[in-house]
Design a protein around this motif. Sequence first.
Motif, PDB file in Angstrom:
ATOM      1  N   SER A 189       0.855  -1.180   0.000  1.00 14.01           N
ATOM      2  CA  SER A 189       0.000   0.000   0.000  1.00 14.01           C
ATOM      3  C   SER A 189       0.899   1.241   0.000  1.00 14.01           C
ATOM      4  O   SER A 189       1.795   1.351   0.846  1.00 14.01           O
ATOM      5  CB  SER A 189      -0.872  -0.037   1.262  1.00 14.01           C
ATOM      6  OG  SER A 189      -1.499   1.196   1.487  1.00 14.01           O
ATOM      7  N   ILE A 190       0.645   2.151  -0.935  1.00 15.43           N
ATOM      8  CA  ILE A 190       1.483   3.347  -1.045  1.00 15.43           C
ATOM      9  C   ILE A 190       0.593   4.585  -1.102  1.00 15.43           C
ATOM     10  O   ILE A 190      -0.370   4.632  -1.870  1.00 15.43           O
ATOM     11  CB  ILE A 190       2.375   3.288  -2.304  1.00 15.43           C
ATOM     12  CG1 ILE A 190       3.268   2.044  -2.245  1.00 15.43           C
ATOM     13  CG2 ILE A 190       3.201   4.568  -2.447  1.00 15.43           C
ATOM     14  CD1 ILE A 190       4.098   1.816  -3.470  1.00 15.43           C
ATOM     15  N   ILE A 191       0.947   5.568  -0.292  1.00 13.10           N
ATOM     16  CA  ILE A 191       0.264   6.859  -0.329  1.00 13.10           C
ATOM     17  C   ILE A 191       1.304   7.900  -0.720  1.00 13.10           C
ATOM     18  O   ILE A 191       2.330   8.044  -0.059  1.00 13.10           O
ATOM     19  CB  ILE A 191      -0.385   7.210   1.022  1.00 13.10           C
ATOM     20  CG1 ILE A 191      -1.379   6.115   1.418  1.00 13.10           C
ATOM     21  CG2 ILE A 191      -1.069   8.576   0.944  1.00 13.10           C
ATOM     22  CD1 ILE A 191      -1.912   6.248   2.824  1.00 13.10           C
ATOM     23  N   LEU A 192       1.027   8.605  -1.816  1.00 12.91           N
ATOM     24  CA  LEU A 192       1.934   9.642  -2.338  1.00 12.91           C
ATOM     25  C   LEU A 192       1.272  11.009  -2.169  1.00 12.91           C
ATOM     26  O   LEU A 192       0.464  11.421  -3.001  1.00 12.91           O
ATOM     27  CB  LEU A 192       2.243   9.385  -3.815  1.00 12.91           C
ATOM     28  CG  LEU A 192       2.991   8.100  -4.135  1.00 12.91           C
ATOM     29  CD1 LEU A 192       3.108   7.926  -5.644  1.00 12.91           C
ATOM     30  CD2 LEU A 192       4.351   8.109  -3.491  1.00 12.91           C
ATOM     31  N   ARG A 193       1.612  11.675  -1.096  1.00  8.86           N
ATOM     32  CA  ARG A 193       1.077  13.017  -0.854  1.00  8.86           C
ATOM     33  C   ARG A 193       2.120  14.041  -1.287  1.00  8.86           C
ATOM     34  O   ARG A 193       3.311  13.876  -0.987  1.00  8.86           O
ATOM     35  CB  ARG A 193       0.750  13.195   0.628  1.00  8.86           C
ATOM     36  CG  ARG A 193      -0.394  12.323   1.087  1.00  8.86           C
ATOM     37  CD  ARG A 193      -0.722  12.628   2.542  1.00  8.86           C
ATOM     38  NE  ARG A 193      -1.869  11.873   2.982  1.00  8.86           N
ATOM     39  CZ  ARG A 193      -1.843  10.994   3.975  1.00  8.86           C
ATOM     40  NH1 ARG A 193      -0.726  10.745   4.629  1.00  8.86           N
ATOM     41  NH2 ARG A 193      -2.935  10.360   4.319  1.00  8.86           N
ATOM     42  N   PRO A 194       1.683  15.099  -1.963  1.00  4.00           N
ATOM     43  CA  PRO A 194       2.636  16.125  -2.413  1.00  4.00           C
ATOM     44  C   PRO A 194       3.436  16.705  -1.242  1.00  4.00           C
ATOM     45  O   PRO A 194       2.888  16.988  -0.179  1.00  4.00           O
ATOM     46  CB  PRO A 194       1.734  17.196  -3.032  1.00  4.00           C
ATOM     47  CG  PRO A 194       0.470  16.479  -3.381  1.00  4.00           C
ATOM     48  CD  PRO A 194       0.309  15.400  -2.352  1.00  4.00           C
ATOM     49  N   GLY A 195       4.734  16.835  -1.454  1.00  6.22           N
ATOM     50  CA  GLY A 195       5.596  17.440  -0.451  1.00  6.22           C
ATOM     51  C   GLY A 195       5.946  16.544   0.718  1.00  6.22           C
ATOM     52  O   GLY A 195       6.588  16.986   1.675  1.00  6.22           O
ATOM     53  N   ARG A 196       5.549  15.283   0.668  1.00  6.89           N
ATOM     54  CA  ARG A 196       5.848  14.336   1.750  1.00  6.89           C
ATOM     55  C   ARG A 196       6.531  13.105   1.167  1.00  6.89           C
ATOM     56  O   ARG A 196       6.309  12.762   0.010  1.00  6.89           O
ATOM     57  CB  ARG A 196       4.567  13.871   2.444  1.00  6.89           C
ATOM     58  CG  ARG A 196       3.844  14.930   3.211  1.00  6.89           C
ATOM     59  CD  ARG A 196       2.677  14.277   3.891  1.00  6.89           C
ATOM     60  NE  ARG A 196       1.911  15.190   4.705  1.00  6.89           N
ATOM     61  CZ  ARG A 196       0.805  14.852   5.321  1.00  6.89           C
ATOM     62  NH1 ARG A 196       0.305  13.635   5.192  1.00  6.89           N
ATOM     63  NH2 ARG A 196       0.159  15.725   6.069  1.00  6.89           N
TER      64      ARG A 196
END
Length: 118
Positions: free
Chosen positions: A100-107
């Motif tokens: 599971s991958i979460i790609l939040r901008p700036g993180r």
Amino acid sequence: MAQHLALGAQGENLAADYLRTAGLDIIARNWRCRFGELDVIAREGGITAFIEVKTRRNLTCGRPEEAVTFLKQQRIRALARHWLHEHPSPFQRVRFDVVSIILRPGRPPEILHLKAAF
């Protein structure tokens, strides 16, 4: 390339790098047959892991791993049987993982590897 496809490809690349760093040997990526596709097939010790990768930009629709529904699990199991039939090996142990991958901008990416998820 459509945005969701680019996001998926980015997630699969991150997952493969993460899995290699964790000591798994990647056997195949995006293995296809007429019934569908397996994201990642890897070996860890004597176990062949069939790994579904789910990537999201946010949690609006829930956590990425929640998208691996019972129906999706059944489809992955069926695809794994086809792969195993094409790559026979006696007494082969298998498991089904989810990355599971979460790609939040700036993180930095948030990566969760759920071994034997189903």
